[in-house]
Write a protein that holds these residues in place. Structure first.
Motif, mmCIF file in Angstrom:
data_model
loop_
_atom_site.group_PDB
_atom_site.id
_atom_site.type_symbol
_atom_site.label_atom_id
_atom_site.label_comp_id
_atom_site.label_asym_id
_atom_site.label_seq_id
_atom_site.Cartn_x
_atom_site.Cartn_y
_atom_site.Cartn_z
ATOM 1 N N ARG A 173 -47.754 -7.957 31.213
ATOM 2 C CA ARG A 173 -46.820 -7.541 32.262
ATOM 3 C C ARG A 173 -46.973 -6.064 32.599
ATOM 4 O O ARG A 173 -46.786 -5.657 33.748
ATOM 5 C CB ARG A 173 -45.382 -7.830 31.835
ATOM 6 C CG ARG A 173 -44.351 -7.428 32.884
ATOM 7 C CD ARG A 173 -42.948 -7.835 32.495
ATOM 8 N NE ARG A 173 -42.762 -9.281 32.540
ATOM 9 C CZ ARG A 173 -41.613 -9.896 32.242
ATOM 10 N NH1 ARG A 173 -40.553 -9.174 31.863
ATOM 11 N NH2 ARG A 173 -41.530 -11.215 32.301
ATOM 12 N N THR A 233 -49.176 0.110 28.656
ATOM 13 C CA THR A 233 -49.235 -0.216 27.228
ATOM 14 C C THR A 233 -50.668 -0.186 26.723
ATOM 15 O O THR A 233 -51.607 -0.499 27.447
ATOM 16 C CB THR A 233 -48.645 -1.606 26.949
ATOM 17 O OG1 THR A 233 -49.401 -2.594 27.670
ATOM 18 C CG2 THR A 233 -47.190 -1.688 27.362
ATOM 19 N N ALA A 258 -39.125 -1.419 30.896
ATOM 20 C CA ALA A 258 -38.539 -2.126 32.042
ATOM 21 C C ALA A 258 -37.520 -1.313 32.811
ATOM 22 O O ALA A 258 -37.274 -1.589 34.001
ATOM 23 C CB ALA A 258 -37.898 -3.430 31.570
ATOM 24 N N GLU A 302 -39.594 -3.224 25.131
ATOM 25 C CA GLU A 302 -39.355 -3.888 26.414
ATOM 26 C C GLU A 302 -38.386 -3.089 27.284
ATOM 27 O O GLU A 302 -38.639 -2.890 28.487
ATOM 28 C CB GLU A 302 -38.827 -5.298 26.192
ATOM 29 C CG GLU A 302 -38.633 -6.058 27.499
ATOM 30 C CD GLU A 302 -38.410 -7.541 27.284
ATOM 31 O OE1 GLU A 302 -38.955 -8.328 28.079
ATOM 32 O OE2 GLU A 302 -37.684 -7.917 26.331
ATOM 33 N N ASP A 303 -37.304 -2.620 26.708
ATOM 34 C CA ASP A 303 -36.322 -1.885 27.509
ATOM 35 C C ASP A 303 -36.876 -0.547 27.991
ATOM 36 O O ASP A 303 -36.617 -0.131 29.134
ATOM 37 C CB ASP A 303 -35.045 -1.664 26.704
ATOM 38 C CG ASP A 303 -34.217 -2.934 26.581
ATOM 39 O OD1 ASP A 303 -34.506 -3.901 27.308
ATOM 40 O OD2 ASP A 303 -33.292 -2.960 25.750
ATOM 41 N N GLU A 331 -45.578 -12.138 21.890
ATOM 42 C CA GLU A 331 -44.732 -11.294 22.733
ATOM 43 C C GLU A 331 -45.384 -9.942 23.019
ATOM 44 O O GLU A 331 -45.205 -9.385 24.115
ATOM 45 C CB GLU A 331 -43.355 -11.147 22.102
ATOM 46 C CG GLU A 331 -42.599 -12.479 22.089
ATOM 47 C CD GLU A 331 -41.163 -12.382 21.649
ATOM 48 O OE1 GLU A 331 -40.454 -13.389 21.746
ATOM 49 O OE2 GLU A 331 -40.735 -11.296 21.206
ATOM 50 N N PRO A 336 -36.733 -11.701 30.556
ATOM 51 C CA PRO A 336 -37.019 -11.024 29.287
ATOM 52 C C PRO A 336 -38.112 -11.738 28.491
ATOM 53 O O PRO A 336 -38.189 -12.968 28.468
ATOM 54 C CB PRO A 336 -35.671 -11.064 28.564
ATOM 55 C CG PRO A 336 -34.658 -11.198 29.650
ATOM 56 C CD PRO A 336 -35.306 -12.032 30.709
ATOM 57 N N ILE A 337 -38.928 -10.955 27.837
ATOM 58 C CA ILE A 337 -40.005 -11.479 27.009
ATOM 59 C C ILE A 337 -39.591 -11.547 25.542
ATOM 60 O O ILE A 337 -39.851 -12.531 24.855
ATOM 61 C CB ILE A 337 -41.270 -10.606 27.156
ATOM 62 C CG1 ILE A 337 -41.873 -10.790 28.552
ATOM 63 C CG2 ILE A 337 -42.297 -10.921 26.073
ATOM 64 C CD1 ILE A 337 -42.995 -9.811 28.863
ATOM 65 N N VAL A 338 -38.943 -10.515 25.071
ATOM 66 C CA VAL A 338 -38.680 -10.364 23.641
ATOM 67 C C VAL A 338 -37.519 -11.237 23.192
ATOM 68 O O VAL A 338 -36.446 -11.236 23.811
ATOM 69 C CB VAL A 338 -38.413 -8.894 23.295
ATOM 70 C CG1 VAL A 338 -37.998 -8.749 21.831
ATOM 71 C CG2 VAL A 338 -39.649 -8.048 23.587
ATOM 72 N N LEU A 362 -46.104 -8.637 26.771
ATOM 73 C CA LEU A 362 -45.714 -7.316 27.247
ATOM 74 C C LEU A 362 -46.921 -6.564 27.813
ATOM 75 O O LEU A 362 -46.829 -5.905 28.858
ATOM 76 C CB LEU A 362 -45.080 -6.507 26.114
ATOM 77 C CG LEU A 362 -43.657 -6.904 25.701
ATOM 78 C CD1 LEU A 362 -43.275 -6.221 24.396
ATOM 79 C CD2 LEU A 362 -42.652 -6.554 26.797
#
Length: 314
Positions: A36, A41, A95, A91-92, A29, A12-14, A33
């Protein structure tokens, strides 16, 4: 079969458990993101705060989609837990495969921290401010308030950004009765007087959202009404009830009590000027105190994780 341990590429990043979340952490962050997920994004700086800090936005999803959801948080300094909520959503959504159809169908523009100066003042006080005049102003306003700097809501000039939009702004000035800069509630010398307000308005105009969400704290309710009538009233009330049902929140979104008690907010502007559904999400129970403690993050996130997604549902 046991779940594989996270690798460097999947960890996880966040940050979701830190009691503070600074503009510097946000920038790092967001960059991580973007690194990655470079194809998924679109990271941008859409303006600069009154104390010179960059204002970040990140778009995910289908940029050509007709369903366009603008989500913003961190407009009040002391409410930085919502910055973490939005970052965790980003993030979720990126991912987890379950969100792929949603990201193909809709675009999401996240503005995680629309008031970085206020967030930093609420976390650190005024010592970091390089401009001597602004530093002295913030120090004076904190002292005059008789409150801790951790309760700071305004921007770096003592203007409450969520009262600075051109949506019955004069009513906000009358109701608040505050004639000059303050730690909270001062609507400014004129509507759209602040660079953060103007930058968010320009971003909104350029993005052309079909719905907006503004995350604030606290009270566990959802505000949506701002003098809508007819079909717009019915449309917005329906979506408000869906959002409420997902969170389990109680309160004003049910539609039984159509009153307006505050003015000049971003949600108000979106409803009145753009004619779109717009919602203020008040996360965290009132009994939890201010700022809402990070220990409540899992509970809040469980309620709100899919709230932004629901706003884009057909």
């Amino acid at each position: 079969m046991p779940t594989p341990a996270p690798t460097a590429d999947s960890a996880p990043i966040v940050t979701r458990d830190s009691p503070t979340y600074s503009p510097e952490t946000l920038a790092a962050e967001l960059e991580a993101l973007h690194a990655r997920y470079p194809e998924e994004t679109r990271l941008s700086v859409y303006g600069t705060s009154c104390l010179g800090q960059p204002l970040y936005a990140m778009e995910i999803g289908n940029p050509e989609a007709t369903t366009r959801v603008l989500v913003q948080a961190g407009m009040h300094g002391r409410e930085w837990i919502n910055v973490q909520i939005l970052m965790a959503q980003i993030e979720d959504y990126l991912a987890k495969d379950m969100y792929d159809p949603m990201l193909e169908r809709a675009s999401f523009l996240f503005v995680p921290m629309s008031n970085p100066d206020g967030v930093r003042i609420a976390q650190e006080g005024a010592a970091w401010i390089e401009n001597a005049a602004y530093r002295a102003l913030v120090e004076r306003l904190i002292e005059e308030s008789g409150r801790s700097h951790t309760l700071w809501k305004a921007n770096g000039r003592g203007v409450d950004l969520n009262r600075n939009f051109d949506a019955h702004w004069e009513d906000s000035r009358v109701i608040e009765g505050i004639e000059g800069p303050a730690y909270a509630h001062y609507p400014g010398p004129a509507p759209e007087s602040e660079p953060e307000t103007r930058a968010l308005l320009a971003l909104t105009e350029d993005y052309a959202p079909t719905v907006t969400l503004s995350y604030h704290s606290r009270g566990e309710t959802i505000y949506w009404y701002f003098f809508q009538e007819g079909e717009a009233l019915e449309r917005d009330a329906r979506l408000a009830r869906r959002l409420l049902d997902l969170t389990g929140y109680a309160g004003l979104a049910r539609g039984e009590d159509l009153t307006v008690t505050s003015f000049g907010g971003y949600k108000d502007y979106c409803v009145e000027t753009l004619g779109i559904p717009a919602f203020t999400i008040e996360t965290g129970a009132s009994a939890w105190g201010i700022p809402v403690p990070i220990e409540r993050f899992p509970e809040i996130y469980a309620q709100c994780k899919n709230l932004t997604a629901l706003a884009a549902a057909p």
